[in-house]
Motif scaffolding. Structure first.
Motif, mmCIF file in Angstrom:
data_model
loop_
_atom_site.group_PDB
_atom_site.id
_atom_site.type_symbol
_atom_site.label_atom_id
_atom_site.label_comp_id
_atom_site.label_asym_id
_atom_site.label_seq_id
_atom_site.Cartn_x
_atom_site.Cartn_y
_atom_site.Cartn_z
ATOM 1 N N UNK A 61 -9.826 4.722 68.652
ATOM 2 C CA UNK A 61 -8.504 4.945 68.081
ATOM 3 C C UNK A 61 -7.642 3.721 68.367
ATOM 4 N N UNK A 62 -6.746 3.428 67.466
ATOM 5 C CA UNK A 62 -5.870 2.267 67.652
ATOM 6 C C UNK A 62 -5.066 2.376 68.944
ATOM 7 N N UNK A 63 -4.727 3.586 69.319
ATOM 8 C CA UNK A 63 -3.877 3.798 70.492
ATOM 9 C C UNK A 63 -4.566 3.438 71.804
ATOM 10 N N UNK A 64 -5.892 3.340 71.800
ATOM 11 C CA UNK A 64 -6.613 3.045 73.041
ATOM 12 C C UNK A 64 -7.426 1.750 72.956
ATOM 13 N N UNK A 65 -7.487 1.166 71.786
ATOM 14 C CA UNK A 65 -8.292 -0.040 71.596
ATOM 15 C C UNK A 65 -7.826 -1.146 72.536
#
Length: 124
Positions: A61-65
């Motif tokens: 997910x972009x939020x954890x990349x």
């Protein structure tokens, strides 16, 4: 019967790290992609990461990349989620799940078996 048992959750300060583990049994582990999802209070279930059966392909997910890393050890039937630079918004119950094929995807409907979850709480 497929069984998934997550561990490694806990309370950590913002900026800290945790490593989650998910031990699988009752399946040919190396044949399936594995995923991590999370569910925060007041929010829907959110995709976090997925890893292919070989471990070569991953998606985040972009939020954890750039902060989280998914890995697996097929000899130990275990998938891991290393979480660095944790933020309060990462607070959630984290679940691992078995994908229906060896390649994986982000869609929760494609995951058939789920663990019981492990709580991650990040304090500010």
């Amino acid at each position: 019967q497929v069984q998934l048992v997550e561990s490694g959750g806990g309370l950590v300060q913002a900026g800290g790290s945790l490593r989650l583990s998910c031990a699988a049994s009752g399946l040919t582990f190396s044949s399936y992609a594995m995923g991590w999802f999370r569910h925060a209070p007041g929010k829907g279930r959110e995709f976090v990461a997925v890893i292919s059966r070989s471990g070569i392909n991953t998606d985040y997910a972009d939020s954890v990349k750039g902060r989280f890393t998914v890995s697996r050890d097929n000899a130990k039937n275990t998938v891991y989620l290393r979480m660095n630079s944790l933020k309060p918004e990462d607070t959630a119950v984290y679940y691992c799940a078995v994908h229906s094929n060896g390649y994986g995807s982000r869609w929760s409907a494609n995951f058939g078996s789920w663990g019981q979850g492990t709580q991650v709480t990040v304090s500010s």
